[in-house]
Scaffold this motif. Structure first.
Motif, mmCIF file in Angstrom:
data_model
loop_
_atom_site.group_PDB
_atom_site.id
_atom_site.type_symbol
_atom_site.label_atom_id
_atom_site.label_comp_id
_atom_site.label_asym_id
_atom_site.label_seq_id
_atom_site.Cartn_x
_atom_site.Cartn_y
_atom_site.Cartn_z
ATOM 1 N N GLY A 10 0.866 -0.788 0.294
ATOM 2 C CA GLY A 10 -0.069 0.217 0.143
ATOM 3 C C GLY A 10 1.081 1.565 0.283
ATOM 4 N N GLY A 38 -0.962 7.905 7.080
ATOM 5 C CA GLY A 38 -2.202 7.199 7.158
ATOM 6 C C GLY A 38 -1.803 5.283 7.575
ATOM 7 N N LEU A 39 -0.534 4.694 7.070
ATOM 8 C CA LEU A 39 -0.814 3.461 7.220
ATOM 9 C C LEU A 39 -0.523 3.154 9.087
ATOM 10 C CD1 LEU A 39 1.059 2.246 4.577
ATOM 11 C CD2 LEU A 39 -0.956 1.559 4.826
ATOM 12 N N GLY A 40 -1.479 3.276 9.538
ATOM 13 C CA GLY A 40 -1.167 2.509 10.660
ATOM 14 C C GLY A 40 -0.749 4.318 11.715
ATOM 15 N N ASP A 41 -0.888 4.568 13.064
ATOM 16 C CA ASP A 41 -1.015 5.530 13.585
ATOM 17 C C ASP A 41 -0.375 5.134 14.486
ATOM 18 O OD1 ASP A 41 -4.485 6.311 13.485
ATOM 19 O OD2 ASP A 41 -3.114 4.694 14.925
ATOM 20 N N ASP A 42 -0.157 4.408 15.754
ATOM 21 C CA ASP A 42 0.908 3.215 16.605
ATOM 22 C C ASP A 42 2.190 3.816 16.304
ATOM 23 O OD1 ASP A 42 0.839 0.649 16.385
ATOM 24 O OD2 ASP A 42 -1.191 1.068 15.836
ATOM 25 N N GLN A 73 4.204 1.532 15.950
ATOM 26 C CA GLN A 73 4.404 0.315 16.175
ATOM 27 C C GLN A 73 4.746 0.261 13.860
ATOM 28 O OE1 GLN A 73 4.888 -3.251 16.438
ATOM 29 N NE2 GLN A 73 4.333 -2.184 18.732
ATOM 30 N N ALA A 74 3.916 1.270 13.729
ATOM 31 C CA ALA A 74 3.985 1.748 12.097
ATOM 32 C C ALA A 74 5.223 1.859 11.655
ATOM 33 C CB ALA A 74 2.757 2.754 11.974
ATOM 34 N N LYS A 122 2.905 8.728 -1.346
ATOM 35 C CA LYS A 122 1.581 9.372 -1.616
ATOM 36 C C LYS A 122 1.862 10.795 -0.381
ATOM 37 C CE LYS A 122 -0.202 4.890 -2.465
ATOM 38 N NZ LYS A 122 -1.026 3.946 -1.819
ATOM 39 N N ARG A 157 -1.284 13.021 0.747
ATOM 40 C CA ARG A 157 -2.385 12.725 1.780
ATOM 41 C C ARG A 157 -1.999 13.196 3.272
ATOM 42 N NH1 ARG A 157 -3.112 5.877 2.292
ATOM 43 N NH2 ARG A 157 -4.087 5.940 -0.314
ATOM 44 N N PRO A 159 2.103 -3.606 10.512
ATOM 45 C CA PRO A 159 2.097 -2.829 11.732
ATOM 46 C C PRO A 159 0.557 -2.097 11.280
ATOM 47 C CG PRO A 159 4.390 -2.850 10.380
ATOM 48 C CD PRO A 159 3.870 -3.990 10.206
ATOM 49 N N GLY A 160 0.467 -1.744 12.911
ATOM 50 C CA GLY A 160 -0.752 -0.645 12.661
ATOM 51 C C GLY A 160 -2.139 -1.265 13.333
ATOM 52 N N LEU A 182 -5.501 0.013 5.487
ATOM 53 C CA LEU A 182 -4.288 0.113 5.293
ATOM 54 C C LEU A 182 -3.345 0.167 4.551
ATOM 55 C CD1 LEU A 182 -3.774 -2.741 8.173
ATOM 56 C CD2 LEU A 182 -2.794 0.238 8.412
ATOM 57 N N ASP A 200 -5.124 -0.354 -2.268
ATOM 58 C CA ASP A 200 -5.202 -0.158 -3.755
ATOM 59 C C ASP A 200 -5.133 -2.510 -3.352
ATOM 60 O OD1 ASP A 200 -1.711 -1.384 -4.005
ATOM 61 O OD2 ASP A 200 -1.591 0.658 -2.840
#
Lengths: 352, 352
Positions: free
Chosen positions: A53, A186-190, A192-193, A209, A212, B52-53, B187, B190
């Motif tokens: 993604g 925005g691929l996970g906000d904690d 861990q991302a 991206k 965004r 992750p996330g 997440l 695509d």
């Protein structure tokens, strides 16, 4: 000895045939690689990885296109940090797209089709997709073989693209001279991302991206992680421990020390082509750093040692299988399944 | 022979010490594992993975809490698909959190602290985090060792949690009886976001953070992928090819056929505890399926064979290092770096 002349002369059909032979590990393919090996070591190997993604394929597309159509005048320097006369000439670009998580070739083929819109018909671009070959070892070996073939065939830049986050990415970092890790807002906000382990293999962090919402947060988080945790190119020092005992009193075993490179952060919107020239400039800057510090040679050494170790392991297992009756293995496995012996005891029995 | 009585009797301090010895691969730890091995094979091993996330830690927390505090009356069945008298009793739960991408233990320790709020002080819960041990092989071996220790110590449910998407996840699927793959809405939108390779290891797909926008799209995409591509438990058939040649005319080498299980999809909001009872019911349903079809025994066999193969490989490399002068290895590597010989030629020289 195989006839490698067509490969060295850039014959596209001969190259395509060789790539298939390498993937299938045919005797002819392996013989050709032996003969071609002295002609390798000239290409700049760029690794591109990141979570699903993040837009890896689009970015690789755009980067390949950029190298094929370098802007005149203000083009980013290719080598040595300063503009060189040859920079205006388009480079030959190969892409090896590796998907270690998928045993299907369908996705890879789809990927090829999407790419073709921008790059089809250009003889200076060669894109090859590989799905899993069943084992990670086989995949890594095949990838190294494809890269060597492209290198000998005169491709200046070879982009190695993988999906995911794990051992495969570390293996790619070992294969590439310059590794790009993609993030996206925005691929996970904690916390861990953004994993320290993935940051660690990055020479350049690309926030794709970047149009965004959340791009500022992503960049701030990446910068904080870099400032807090960046330990230098640590993965390359892993080998050290593995050889310490074996090498005993031999001085300086394991991997050589590398210079400290603070990863660069660049923003892109690959689908629009935004930020691609700046990214190419960052890649050129890292290449110059590698050349000036001598790290290019050191990375080459680490890369070849890593491949050698993998192949030794495979050869040992193959030899052992040749010397061991399958029935002995199977009987031991049965005892293990009945929990009459432990895994360690089973190994002690099978490997003297 | 080690004194394993305290472990079998559930002594927590003795267990903690043993886990450390297993992680460090001490002689005492390895001896204890040999002695404990006949007492293993009783626990239900649940693998939890996802990008992750996706909220893995929260979900694992909630699941552990649920197993510790089972609701009375309408609790999901534990075994055999129907409510059993013992289901009201809380199960002992162990969590092994593995992060193959990070060489730092910092993240793992932080993870432990966050968990402790909900679960601290409960003697029926044991959480152990492991960061990378330098090599994937070492990590997989250590994980298998920790799981065996928890199993022998009487933990009913052992949750193995990993980060990422790659070979490590496939290895975990081989270790677990039931594998949960987490997704989260948004997440990445695509096709890449949902990889067939990851779907393939899933027995249950969990859409966590299901209160976020886009959950319908995520579920629809997952269902489409499942309907289109689900090939059955394909990874377990990989071994087949590897043994075909070796086993020659021996009938039926490699992995046994498994029954076809269509992955279940469940929605959760782990931070709020929503959907956790339904997820636990789905896990119980898969467990029943494994027992009824005989797949539980088959998966155990595959798991142990996979561990055996990994250990044989390690033992072969160690033995080879003992028989090979480090200088010979280093000299060959030098020739390789100078590109006087190819990787294949280097191996032929080092492994007779």
């Amino acid at each position: 000895v195989s006839d490698i002349e067509p490969i060295l002369n850039g014959n596209r059909l001969a190259l395509a045939r060789l790539l298939t032979q390498i993937e299938n590990e045919t005797a002819a393919g392996m013989a050709a690689l032996n003969t071609l090996f002295p002609y390798t070591g000239r290409a700049h190997l760029i690794g591109v990885t990141g979570a699903p993604g993040t837009g890896k394929s689009s970015l690789v597309n755009r980067l390949a296109y950029f190298y094929r159509h370098p802007p005149t005048g203000d083009a980013p320097p290719l080598k040595g940090g300063e503009a060189a006369p040859e920079q205006a000439a388009p480079r030959k670009v190969a892409v090896v797209a590796v998907d270690p998580t998928s045993p299907f070739s369908g996705g890879a083929v789809l990927g090829d089709r999407i790419r073709m819109r921008d790059l089809s018909g250009d003889p200076g671009v060669f894109i090859r997709s590989m799905a899993s070959r069943g084992s990670l070892g086989g995949l890594a070996r095949a990838t190294a073989g494809l890269v060597a073939a492209f290198d000998a065939a005169g491709f200046d830049t070879i982009i190695i693209e993988t999906v995911g986050a794990g051992q495969a990415e570390v293996d790619i970092a070992k294969l590439a001279h310059t590794t790009l890790v993609l993030e996206a807002p925005g691929l996970g906000d904690d916390v861990q991302a953004i994993k320290a382990g993935i940051l660690e293999i990055a020479d350049i962090l690309v926030i794709n991206k970047a149009d965004r919402p959340g791009v500022e947060n992503t960049e701030r988080a990446l910068k904080n992680m870099l400032n807090l945790a960046h330990p230098g190119p640590r993965i390359f020092q892993e080998a050290r421990g593995r050889y310490r005992e074996w090498a005993a009193e031999t001085p300086a075993p394991g991997a050589p020390e590398l210079a400290l490179w603070m990863p660069l952060i660049r923003r892109t919107v690959a689908t629009e082509g935004e930020g691609i020239p700046e990214l190419a400039a960052a890649i050129a800057q890292h290449r110059s750093f590698l050349e000036e510090t001598g790290d290019l040679q050191k990375r080459e050494r680490i890369r070849l040692q890593s491949e050698l170790d993998l192949r030794i392991q495979d050869a040992l297992v193959t030899r052992w299988q040749g010397n061991t009756h399958y029935d002995a293995y199977r009987n031991t496995l049965e005892q293990l399944v009945r929990r009459e012996i432990s895994p360690a005891q089973a190994v002690a029995r099978l490997v003297n």
